[in-house]
Design a protein around this motif. Structure first.
Motif, PDB file in Angstrom:
ATOM      1  N   GLY A 109      67.087  26.556  41.967  1.00  0.00           N
ATOM      2  CA  GLY A 109      66.290  25.452  42.479  1.00  0.00           C
ATOM      3  C   GLY A 109      65.439  25.870  43.654  1.00  0.00           C
ATOM      4  O   GLY A 109      64.733  25.077  44.252  1.00  0.00           O
ATOM      5  N   CYS A 110      65.523  27.126  43.987  1.00  0.00           N
ATOM      6  CA  CYS A 110      64.744  27.667  45.091  1.00  0.00           C
ATOM      7  C   CYS A 110      63.442  28.232  44.534  1.00  0.00           C
ATOM      8  O   CYS A 110      63.408  28.717  43.403  1.00  0.00           O
ATOM      9  N   CYS A 111      62.400  28.162  45.293  1.00  0.00           N
ATOM     10  CA  CYS A 111      61.098  28.688  44.875  1.00  0.00           C
ATOM     11  C   CYS A 111      60.626  28.050  43.581  1.00  0.00           C
ATOM     12  O   CYS A 111      60.128  28.720  42.682  1.00  0.00           O
ATOM     13  N   GLY A 112      60.784  26.735  43.488  1.00  0.00           N
ATOM     14  CA  GLY A 112      60.405  26.004  42.277  1.00  0.00           C
ATOM     15  C   GLY A 112      58.941  26.132  41.914  1.00  0.00           C
ATOM     16  O   GLY A 112      58.584  26.035  40.746  1.00  0.00           O
ATOM     17  N   SER A 113      58.090  26.347  42.912  1.00  0.00           N
ATOM     18  CA  SER A 113      56.660  26.506  42.614  1.00  0.00           C
ATOM     19  C   SER A 113      56.401  27.757  41.784  1.00  0.00           C
ATOM     20  O   SER A 113      55.358  27.863  41.139  1.00  0.00           O
ATOM     21  N   TRP A 114      57.342  28.683  41.818  1.00  0.00           N
ATOM     22  CA  TRP A 114      57.175  29.893  40.996  1.00  0.00           C
ATOM     23  C   TRP A 114      57.268  29.557  39.514  1.00  0.00           C
ATOM     24  O   TRP A 114      56.799  30.330  38.677  1.00  0.00           O
ATOM     25  N   LEU A 115      57.870  28.399  39.161  1.00  0.00           N
ATOM     26  CA  LEU A 115      57.888  27.987  37.757  1.00  0.00           C
ATOM     27  C   LEU A 115      56.470  27.801  37.232  1.00  0.00           C
ATOM     28  O   LEU A 115      56.173  28.134  36.078  1.00  0.00           O
ATOM     29  N   LEU A 116      55.601  27.280  38.081  1.00  0.00           N
ATOM     30  CA  LEU A 116      54.205  27.127  37.691  1.00  0.00           C
ATOM     31  C   LEU A 116      53.583  28.495  37.430  1.00  0.00           C
ATOM     32  O   LEU A 116      52.892  28.702  36.431  1.00  0.00           O
ATOM     33  N   ILE A 117      53.855  29.445  38.315  1.00  0.00           N
ATOM     34  CA  ILE A 117      53.331  30.809  38.132  1.00  0.00           C
ATOM     35  C   ILE A 117      53.896  31.414  36.851  1.00  0.00           C
ATOM     36  O   ILE A 117      53.172  32.045  36.078  1.00  0.00           O
ATOM     37  N   LEU A 118      55.190  31.193  36.611  1.00  0.00           N
ATOM     38  CA  LEU A 118      55.814  31.723  35.399  1.00  0.00           C
ATOM     39  C   LEU A 118      55.182  31.131  34.146  1.00  0.00           C
ATOM     40  O   LEU A 118      55.075  31.801  33.123  1.00  0.00           O
ATOM     41  N   SER A 119      54.758  29.876  34.238  1.00  0.00           N
ATOM     42  CA  SER A 119      54.156  29.253  33.056  1.00  0.00           C
ATOM     43  C   SER A 119      52.800  29.874  32.709  1.00  0.00           C
ATOM     44  O   SER A 119      52.360  29.796  31.570  1.00  0.00           O
ATOM     45  N   PHE A 120      52.146  30.502  33.685  1.00  0.00           N
ATOM     46  CA  PHE A 120      50.868  31.160  33.423  1.00  0.00           C
ATOM     47  C   PHE A 120      51.033  32.577  32.880  1.00  0.00           C
ATOM     48  O   PHE A 120      50.083  33.145  32.340  1.00  0.00           O
ATOM     49  N   LEU A 121      52.204  33.157  33.035  1.00  0.00           N
ATOM     50  CA  LEU A 121      52.402  34.548  32.616  1.00  0.00           C
ATOM     51  C   LEU A 121      52.046  34.813  31.158  1.00  0.00           C
ATOM     52  O   LEU A 121      51.366  35.807  30.876  1.00  0.00           O
ATOM     53  N   PRO A 122      52.478  33.973  30.204  1.00  0.00           N
ATOM     54  CA  PRO A 122      52.130  34.281  28.806  1.00  0.00           C
ATOM     55  C   PRO A 122      50.628  34.330  28.556  1.00  0.00           C
ATOM     56  O   PRO A 122      50.153  35.160  27.781  1.00  0.00           O
ATOM     57  N   SER A 123      49.869  33.472  29.221  1.00  0.00           N
ATOM     58  CA  SER A 123      48.427  33.495  28.997  1.00  0.00           C
ATOM     59  C   SER A 123      47.770  34.701  29.672  1.00  0.00           C
ATOM     60  O   SER A 123      46.714  35.149  29.247  1.00  0.00           O
ATOM     61  N   ILE A 124      48.406  35.236  30.692  1.00  0.00           N
ATOM     62  CA  ILE A 124      47.850  36.396  31.396  1.00  0.00           C
ATOM     63  C   ILE A 124      48.330  37.704  30.773  1.00  0.00           C
ATOM     64  O   ILE A 124      47.533  38.591  30.477  1.00  0.00           O
ATOM     65  N   PHE A 125      49.630  37.827  30.580  1.00  0.00           N
ATOM     66  CA  PHE A 125      50.211  39.087  30.117  1.00  0.00           C
ATOM     67  C   PHE A 125      50.603  39.097  28.646  1.00  0.00           C
ATOM     68  O   PHE A 125      50.892  40.149  28.096  1.00  0.00           O
ATOM     69  N   GLY A 126      50.694  37.931  28.034  1.00  0.00           N
ATOM     70  CA  GLY A 126      51.216  37.858  26.681  1.00  0.00           C
ATOM     71  C   GLY A 126      52.692  37.491  26.722  1.00  0.00           C
ATOM     72  O   GLY A 126      53.370  37.690  27.730  1.00  0.00           O
ATOM     73  N   GLY A 127      53.170  36.962  25.642  1.00  0.00           N
ATOM     74  CA  GLY A 127      54.543  36.467  25.580  1.00  0.00           C
ATOM     75  C   GLY A 127      55.610  37.520  25.788  1.00  0.00           C
ATOM     76  O   GLY A 127      56.560  37.327  26.545  1.00  0.00           O
ATOM     77  N   THR A 128      55.472  38.673  25.136  1.00  0.00           N
ATOM     78  CA  THR A 128      56.499  39.706  25.213  1.00  0.00           C
ATOM     79  C   THR A 128      56.637  40.255  26.622  1.00  0.00           C
ATOM     80  O   THR A 128      57.743  40.371  27.150  1.00  0.00           O
ATOM     81  N   LEU A 129      55.525  40.579  27.245  1.00  0.00           N
ATOM     82  CA  LEU A 129      55.568  41.123  28.602  1.00  0.00           C
ATOM     83  C   LEU A 129      56.082  40.076  29.590  1.00  0.00           C
ATOM     84  O   LEU A 129      56.835  40.392  30.498  1.00  0.00           O
ATOM     85  N   SER A 130      55.718  38.816  29.375  1.00  0.00           N
ATOM     86  CA  SER A 130      56.185  37.745  30.256  1.00  0.00           C
ATOM     87  C   SER A 130      57.699  37.596  30.188  1.00  0.00           C
ATOM     88  O   SER A 130      58.368  37.460  31.212  1.00  0.00           O
ATOM     89  N   VAL A 131      58.245  37.612  28.980  1.00  0.00           N
ATOM     90  CA  VAL A 131      59.698  37.521  28.823  1.00  0.00           C
ATOM     91  C   VAL A 131      60.373  38.720  29.479  1.00  0.00           C
ATOM     92  O   VAL A 131      61.388  38.577  30.171  1.00  0.00           O
ATOM     93  N   PHE A 132      59.798  39.891  29.326  1.00  0.00           N
ATOM     94  CA  PHE A 132      60.331  41.096  29.956  1.00  0.00           C
ATOM     95  C   PHE A 132      60.340  40.953  31.482  1.00  0.00           C
ATOM     96  O   PHE A 132      61.336  41.249  32.140  1.00  0.00           O
ATOM     97  N   LEU A 133      59.227  40.478  32.049  1.00  0.00           N
ATOM     98  CA  LEU A 133      59.126  40.337  33.503  1.00  0.00           C
ATOM     99  C   LEU A 133      60.147  39.344  34.046  1.00  0.00           C
ATOM    100  O   LEU A 133      60.749  39.568  35.089  1.00  0.00           O
ATOM    101  N   VAL A 134      60.357  38.246  33.347  1.00  0.00           N
ATOM    102  CA  VAL A 134      61.307  37.239  33.800  1.00  0.00           C
ATOM    103  C   VAL A 134      62.741  37.724  33.616  1.00  0.00           C
ATOM    104  O   VAL A 134      63.562  37.621  34.524  1.00  0.00           O
ATOM    105  N   ASN A 135      63.046  38.267  32.440  1.00  0.00           N
ATOM    106  CA  ASN A 135      64.419  38.708  32.163  1.00  0.00           C
ATOM    107  C   ASN A 135      64.851  39.879  33.031  1.00  0.00           C
ATOM    108  O   ASN A 135      66.030  40.011  33.351  1.00  0.00           O
TER     109      ASN A 135
END
Length: 168
Positions: A109-135
């Motif tokens: 629940g900390c740094c919740g604004s980063w969820l917004l940034i995370l939601s942009f990752l697939p459009s910037i990096f693509g789905g596979t790279l975004s999942v890799f970065l988060v995981n």
């Protein structure tokens, strides 16, 4: 251990700059945590950040402080180390490491604004790279910390070589 009384003026000045840079880095990290966590009180967000990312927070602050110390001390002696490459790479590693370390705070629940940034990752990096970065955000944070620490150690080694060269 070296007594502060025995240090030269240049060494004391560089030490103060390094400590100040480390503290500023620490405060900047915590400010980002507080600002991006509107759902938690500031102290709770800071406590969560330290509970999860103590090593990253302390390591990045210490490495930045060491780099600033070595750069400042070498400049004051007139033997500036090649700090463009090491400071630039260190700053990039610091930013990347901090960026990845914020991801591990989102489930708390900390740094919740980063969820917004995370939601942009697939459009910037693509789905596979975004999942890799988060995981793999935590291991990536440690890799970035290792890079920053390595550049700080490199700066200290360069300073030591220059000091030995001056002593001869």
């Amino acid at each position: 251990m070296i007594s502060l009384q025995r240090l030269s003026y240049n060494a004391k000045k560089a030490t103060v700059k390094g400590v100040a840079a480390g503290i500023i880095t620490l405060l900047a990290y915590l400010l980002v945590v507080v600002v991006t966590t509107p759902s938690l009180p500031a102290l709770s967000a800071i406590k969560a950040a330290f509970d999860i990312n103590t090593t990253i927070i302390a390591g990045v602050a210490a490495a930045v402080g060491i780099q600033i110390f070595s750069s400042s001390y070498s400049r004051s002696l007139g033997c500036a180390i090649s700090n463009r490459k090491t400071l630039g790479a260190g700053a990039s590693g610091t930013a990347i490491g901090s960026f990845f370390s914020f991801f591990s705070l989102v489930p708390l629940g900390c740094c919740g604004s980063w969820l917004l940034i995370l939601s942009f990752l697939p459009s910037i990096f693509g789905g596979t790279l975004s999942v890799f970065l988060v995981n793999y955000s935590e291991p990536l944070s440690y890799v970035s910390l290792a890079a920053v620490t390595g550049f700080a150690a490199l700066s200290l080694l360069q300073l030591r070589r220059r000091l030995k060269g001056m002593a001869r």
